[in-house]
Scaffold this motif. Structure first.
Motif, PDB file in Angstrom:
ATOM      1  N   TYR A  33      -1.696   8.749  -4.885  1.00  0.00           N
ATOM      2  CA  TYR A  33      -0.216   8.252  -4.967  1.00  0.00           C
ATOM      3  C   TYR A  33       0.163   6.909  -5.237  1.00  0.00           C
ATOM      4  O   TYR A  33      -1.535   5.748  -4.980  1.00  0.00           O
ATOM      5  N   TYR A  35       2.637   3.604  -5.509  1.00  0.00           N
ATOM      6  CA  TYR A  35       3.719   3.213  -5.155  1.00  0.00           C
ATOM      7  C   TYR A  35       4.400   1.412  -5.680  1.00  0.00           C
ATOM      8  O   TYR A  35       3.555   0.761  -6.028  1.00  0.00           O
ATOM      9  N   LEU A  45       7.409   5.640  -3.880  1.00  0.00           N
ATOM     10  CA  LEU A  45       6.668   6.494  -3.976  1.00  0.00           C
ATOM     11  C   LEU A  45       7.352   6.615  -5.427  1.00  0.00           C
ATOM     12  O   LEU A  45       8.391   6.989  -5.404  1.00  0.00           O
ATOM     13  N   GLN A  48       3.392  11.604  -6.556  1.00  0.00           N
ATOM     14  CA  GLN A  48       1.905  11.644  -6.165  1.00  0.00           C
ATOM     15  C   GLN A  48       0.903  13.133  -7.572  1.00  0.00           C
ATOM     16  O   GLN A  48       1.568  14.268  -7.384  1.00  0.00           O
ATOM     17  N   VAL A  55       2.254  16.258  -8.001  1.00  0.00           N
ATOM     18  CA  VAL A  55       2.916  17.057  -7.217  1.00  0.00           C
ATOM     19  C   VAL A  55       4.428  16.465  -7.145  1.00  0.00           C
ATOM     20  O   VAL A  55       5.039  17.247  -6.788  1.00  0.00           O
ATOM     21  N   ASP A  56       4.506  15.095  -7.383  1.00  0.00           N
ATOM     22  CA  ASP A  56       5.786  15.537  -7.297  1.00  0.00           C
ATOM     23  C   ASP A  56       5.665  13.437  -8.095  1.00  0.00           C
ATOM     24  O   ASP A  56       5.645  12.989  -7.633  1.00  0.00           O
ATOM     25  N   LEU A  91       0.556  -0.109  -5.665  1.00  0.00           N
ATOM     26  CA  LEU A  91      -0.479   0.289  -4.455  1.00  0.00           C
ATOM     27  C   LEU A  91      -0.682   1.674  -4.544  1.00  0.00           C
ATOM     28  O   LEU A  91       0.584   2.610  -5.441  1.00  0.00           O
ATOM     29  N   THR A  98      -3.306  16.789   1.812  1.00  0.00           N
ATOM     30  CA  THR A  98      -2.029  16.256   2.106  1.00  0.00           C
ATOM     31  C   THR A  98      -1.813  16.623   4.541  1.00  0.00           C
ATOM     32  O   THR A  98      -0.527  16.702   4.567  1.00  0.00           O
ATOM     33  N   LEU A 104      -3.089   8.057   5.115  1.00  0.00           N
ATOM     34  CA  LEU A 104      -3.234   6.911   3.583  1.00  0.00           C
ATOM     35  C   LEU A 104      -4.162   6.116   3.868  1.00  0.00           C
ATOM     36  O   LEU A 104      -4.059   5.164   4.621  1.00  0.00           O
ATOM     37  N   PHE A 106      -4.833   2.526   1.480  1.00  0.00           N
ATOM     38  CA  PHE A 106      -4.110   2.017   0.603  1.00  0.00           C
ATOM     39  C   PHE A 106      -5.154   0.676  -0.264  1.00  0.00           C
ATOM     40  O   PHE A 106      -5.879   0.280   0.710  1.00  0.00           O
TER      41      PHE A 106
END
Lengths: 115, 115
Positions: A33, A35, A45, A48, A55-56, A91, A98, A104, A106
């Motif tokens: 991810y 961010y 976000l 992803q 995915v997104d 980040l 998932t 997560l 970071f």
């Protein structure tokens, strides 16, 4: 285990310039991810990845931001051209999947200042 | 759309005192709730999470949080604060436990601890 690695830690650029950030997730983590954390706000976000597929990316400003995750391992996030409002901490996070037992992890982030 | 509100931008407590950080969420279905902590220059670390079951959840570093559906709240507590707890705390809500990364974060609460 080694954590999520990000570079550079800091970057200062002028508006309209381009910049790229790099992220190396924890070994074996399939999900990655990016961010954006603007000062005084919580992280938002941007994109992803699951392995090397997106995915997104619904909140990614695609006119200026792009990201890739070739070979499903490390990832780069690029901004071109940068605007003043892009000043933020970027980040990177990763997780093994998932699922509910995959928290997560970071990285320490890249602080971008656009002047 | 889901949202998270942390009413307190900055809280100051004395070392050894008790702590409560407030979090209110807005979400149409069963929320999945998280608290993260971020030390200066660091990434976010998960303190605890709530998915279902017992509404009082225990986390790391002696933190706990209580889910109150009637008040749409998920407040974080610690009975005795240590100087090392000084950091920024983020409450977050997710749509489902498999969407670990698709979280909506509050704006954060900065905790200062006086000796």
């Amino acid at each position: 285990e080694a954590g999520v690695a990000q570079s550079p830690r800091y970057k200062i650029i002028e508006k309209r310039q381009s910049v790229a950030f790099w992220c190396n997730p924890i070994s074996g983590h399939a999900t990655l991810y990016w961010y954006q954390q603007i000062l005084g706000q919580g992280p938002k976000l941007l994109i992803q990845f699951q392995n090397n597929g997106v995915v997104d990316d619904s909140q990614l400003p695609k006119d200026r931001f792009s990201a890739e995750r070739l070979k499903g391992v490390d990832s780069t996030l690029k901004i071109q051209p940068a605007k003043l409002e892009d000043s933020a901490v970027y980040l990177c996070a990763s997780s093994s999947t998932t699922g509910v037992n995959s928290p997560l992890h970071f990285g320490n982030g890249t602080r971008l200042t656009v002047t | 759309a889901q949202s998270v509100t942390q009413p307190d931008i900055h809280i100051t407590v004395s070392e050894g005192a008790s702590l409560e950080l407030r979090c209110n969420y807005s979400y149409g279905a069963t929320p999945y709730l998280f608290w993260y902590v971020q030390s200066p220059g660091q990434g976010l670390q998960l303190l605890l999470k709530y998915f279902s079951g017992d509404t009082l959840v225990q986390g790391i570093k002696g933190f706990e949080a209580e889910f109150k559906r009637s008040q749409s709240s998920f407040n974080l507590r610690k009975p005795s604060v240590h100087w090392s707890d000084a950091a920024e705390y983020f409450c977050a809500v997710g749509p489902e436990p498999t969407s670990y990364g698709k979280l909506t974060f509050g704006q954060g609460t900065i905790l200062t601890v006086h000796p």
